[in-house]
Design a protein around this motif. Structure first.
Motif, PDB file in Angstrom:
ATOM      1  N   MET A  84       0.506  -0.953   0.169  1.00 52.71           N
ATOM      2  CA  MET A  84      -0.123   0.098  -0.005  1.00 52.71           C
ATOM      3  C   MET A  84       0.772   1.210   0.316  1.00 52.71           C
ATOM      4  SD  MET A  84      -3.170   1.363  -0.451  1.00 52.71           S
ATOM      5  CE  MET A  84      -4.075  -0.088   0.005  1.00 52.71           C
ATOM      6  N   GLN A 130      -1.953   6.110   2.416  1.00 52.44           N
ATOM      7  CA  GLN A 130      -3.574   5.630   2.823  1.00 52.44           C
ATOM      8  C   GLN A 130      -2.869   4.118   4.294  1.00 52.44           C
ATOM      9  OE1 GLN A 130      -5.515   6.057   0.472  1.00 52.44           O
ATOM     10  NE2 GLN A 130      -4.785   7.322  -1.192  1.00 52.44           N
ATOM     11  N   LYS A 131      -4.525   4.067   4.629  1.00 59.09           N
ATOM     12  CA  LYS A 131      -4.006   2.751   4.950  1.00 59.09           C
ATOM     13  C   LYS A 131      -4.454   1.777   4.259  1.00 59.09           C
ATOM     14  CE  LYS A 131      -7.360   5.771   8.899  1.00 59.09           C
ATOM     15  NZ  LYS A 131      -8.838   5.387   9.570  1.00 59.09           N
ATOM     16  N   MET A 163      -4.989  -2.257   3.095  1.00 64.58           N
ATOM     17  CA  MET A 163      -7.019  -2.198   2.771  1.00 64.58           C
ATOM     18  C   MET A 163      -7.650  -3.849   3.615  1.00 64.58           C
ATOM     19  SD  MET A 163      -7.972  -4.278  -1.182  1.00 64.58           S
ATOM     20  CE  MET A 163      -6.749  -5.264  -1.325  1.00 64.58           C
ATOM     21  N   GLU A 188     -13.626  -3.744   2.091  1.00 62.56           N
ATOM     22  CA  GLU A 188     -13.061  -2.718   0.857  1.00 62.56           C
ATOM     23  C   GLU A 188     -12.241  -4.113  -0.657  1.00 62.56           C
ATOM     24  OE1 GLU A 188     -11.250   0.825   2.254  1.00 62.56           O
ATOM     25  OE2 GLU A 188     -10.233  -0.539   2.936  1.00 62.56           O
ATOM     26  N   LEU A 236     -17.148   3.459  -2.595  1.00 65.16           N
ATOM     27  CA  LEU A 236     -15.862   3.192  -2.640  1.00 65.16           C
ATOM     28  C   LEU A 236     -15.555   4.747  -3.761  1.00 65.16           C
ATOM     29  CD1 LEU A 236     -13.348   1.528  -1.329  1.00 65.16           C
ATOM     30  CD2 LEU A 236     -13.189   0.207  -4.101  1.00 65.16           C
ATOM     31  N   THR A 237     -14.519   5.074  -2.994  1.00 68.45           N
ATOM     32  CA  THR A 237     -14.320   6.754  -3.425  1.00 68.45           C
ATOM     33  C   THR A 237     -13.469   6.429  -4.959  1.00 68.45           C
ATOM     34  OG1 THR A 237     -12.349   7.098  -2.584  1.00 68.45           O
ATOM     35  CG2 THR A 237     -14.538   7.911  -2.101  1.00 68.45           C
ATOM     36  N   ARG A 270     -10.783   7.293  -5.970  1.00 66.67           N
ATOM     37  CA  ARG A 270      -9.236   7.330  -5.494  1.00 66.67           C
ATOM     38  C   ARG A 270      -8.772   6.406  -4.241  1.00 66.67           C
ATOM     39  NH1 ARG A 270      -6.463  12.531  -1.568  1.00 66.67           N
ATOM     40  NH2 ARG A 270      -4.613  11.502  -1.088  1.00 66.67           N
ATOM     41  N   ARG A 271      -9.575   5.715  -3.943  1.00 66.07           N
ATOM     42  CA  ARG A 271      -9.609   4.837  -2.676  1.00 66.07           C
ATOM     43  C   ARG A 271      -9.093   3.485  -3.317  1.00 66.07           C
ATOM     44  NH1 ARG A 271      -6.487   3.194   1.670  1.00 66.07           N
ATOM     45  NH2 ARG A 271      -7.006   1.252   2.185  1.00 66.07           N
ATOM     46  N   GLN A 293      -8.045   2.277  -6.293  1.00 64.40           N
ATOM     47  CA  GLN A 293      -6.950   3.001  -7.001  1.00 64.40           C
ATOM     48  C   GLN A 293      -5.844   2.164  -7.085  1.00 64.40           C
ATOM     49  OE1 GLN A 293      -7.217   6.738  -9.291  1.00 64.40           O
ATOM     50  NE2 GLN A 293      -8.048   5.996 -11.023  1.00 64.40           N
ATOM     51  N   ALA A 294      -6.111   3.035  -5.055  1.00 68.41           N
ATOM     52  CA  ALA A 294      -4.954   2.611  -4.299  1.00 68.41           C
ATOM     53  C   ALA A 294      -5.103   1.295  -3.813  1.00 68.41           C
ATOM     54  CB  ALA A 294      -5.364   3.428  -3.036  1.00 68.41           C
ATOM     55  N   CYS A 295      -6.309   0.680  -3.449  1.00 67.20           N
ATOM     56  CA  CYS A 295      -6.238  -0.126  -3.387  1.00 67.20           C
ATOM     57  C   CYS A 295      -5.852  -1.999  -4.327  1.00 67.20           C
ATOM     58  CB  CYS A 295      -7.740  -0.922  -2.544  1.00 67.20           C
ATOM     59  SG  CYS A 295      -8.245  -0.223  -1.633  1.00 67.20           S
TER      60      CYS A 295
END
Length: 364
Positions: A211, A215-216, A218, A222, A263-264, A266-267, A269-271
């Motif tokens: 990650m 960012q936290k 996952m 999620e 789920l946004t 941005r989140r 894509q990060a996950c």
């Protein structure tokens, strides 16, 4: 050494050896040729005569005549063993070259004699002569068995025995392991019975190490949201960034992925960038598929323990479209990319599948 004739637009190549110029051999009447049976006799005739060997068996024959001129010229070939006669272009067959020893006997007398004495100056000449004679022993070796592949000996049979029974013997079923009634099961219950739930903790642990900063890690919820978005992306068209819009356009309503999946963008894509289904520490440790093999093994194990197929099974192939990197040209690409022009998705990963014919569920 290559010689180019600049008086013509076509390049002519010749090889100069010891002062003697030898041009590439050309097909003429009387030349010996060889061709695959499928090309020599036609697919239908070759299959009737040779069966499954029609695409690998080589036939030899003699050119007895020609038809046409120039690039449209075709050669009339009589095949050995009374197989028959066919008319083929020069692209279909290969010329059978004469024995090199006979060619040396017929070598023109105008050849320079100096190179012939050169081997005497080298003390290792006898060893070189043995090395040159090694290919001559190749015709005496046993021919390659076309039915032996990857250590498995296949058998050539005249026909295939078919199971003519059409009455169902037993149906497919899922081993639930709880007391829920069939009528009360949800889509999530069916998904959890199919997904390798025993592998989720490993996925979350490996993904947490990848990650990006800020960012936290996952969570399990999620992870399922990401899988839901990935499935929805296969059922929609358009740019990915537009799927999170909340306002309708002139023709279609907004997809509102953020509202539907919680789920946004941005989140998501990060996950997705951090998602790992194999141990990154063991990447390419002698296995090009090490980054996905743990998930595949867990999937097959889950199928074997939860799903009991029907009495009809189908072995086939499937292609998963791939638009990423090719492992043939980089170290972090897909190890094997299949390219088949006639497929709807010509570039992808070809998989070998075992499926239940009754439920159309892929077992492994």
């Amino acid at each position: 050494m290559c010689i180019r004739d600049r008086s013509r637009p076509v390049r002519l190549h010749a090889t100069v050896i010891f002062g003697v110029t030898s041009m590439p051999p050309k097909a003429t009447v009387g030349s010996r040729v060889s061709a695959i049976a499928d090309k020599a006799l036609g697919a239908k005739v070759a299959k009737q005569r040779y069966g499954t060997l029609s695409k690998t068996l080589a036939l030899s024959g003699l050119i007895t005549g020609s038809e046409g001129i120039g690039r449209s010229r075709k050669w009339v070939i009589s095949w050995d063993g009374g197989v028959g006669q066919s008319t083929l272009s020069s692209r279909t067959f290969k010329l059978v070259l004469a024995d090199p020893e006979n060619e040396q006997e017929n070598e023109p007398s105008g050849a320079a004699p100096e190179p012939a004495a050169a081997p005497s100056e080298q003390p290792a000449a006898p060893e070189d002569e043995d090395a040159e004679e090694a290919p001559d022993a190749a015709p005496d070796a046993a021919p390659e068995d076309p039915l032996l592949r990857h250590g498995v000996q296949w058998k050539l049979v005249d026909n295939i025995t078919e199971d003519q029974r059409v009455q169902p013997r037993f149906g497919a079923r899922i081993r639930w392991g709880n007391d829920l009634d069939e009528r009360h099961r949800t889509i999530k219950d069916y998904f959890c019975a199919s997904f390798p739930m025993q592998h989720i903790d490993n996925i979350l642990q490996w993904s947490a190490t990848a990650m990006e900063a800020g960012q936290k890690a996952m969570t399990k919820d999620e992870l399922f949201q990401v899988l839901g978005v990935l499935y929805a992306l296969t059922r929609t068209r358009g740019r990915q960034r537009d799927l999170w819009n909340v306002s309708d356009d002139m023709l279609f309503p907004a997809a509102c992925f953020g509202h539907r999946f919680g789920l946004t963008q941005r989140r998501f894509q990060a996950c997705l960038r951090s998602l790992r289904v194999g141990n990154p520490d063991l990447a390419h440790d002698g296995d090009k598929w090490s980054l996905v093999r743990p998930f595949i093994d867990a999937f097959n194990e889950r199928r074997a323990s939860k799903f009991y197929p029907s009495w009809q099974l189908v072995v086939d192939e499937s292609v998963s479209s791939w638009r990423g990197k090719d492992g043939n040209y980089c170290s972090d690409g897909l190890p094997h990319v299949t390219k088949i022009a006639r497929k709807p998705e010509g570039v992808g990963l070809e998989l070998k599948d075992l499926a239940c014919a009754e439920t159309k569920v892929i077992i492994a």
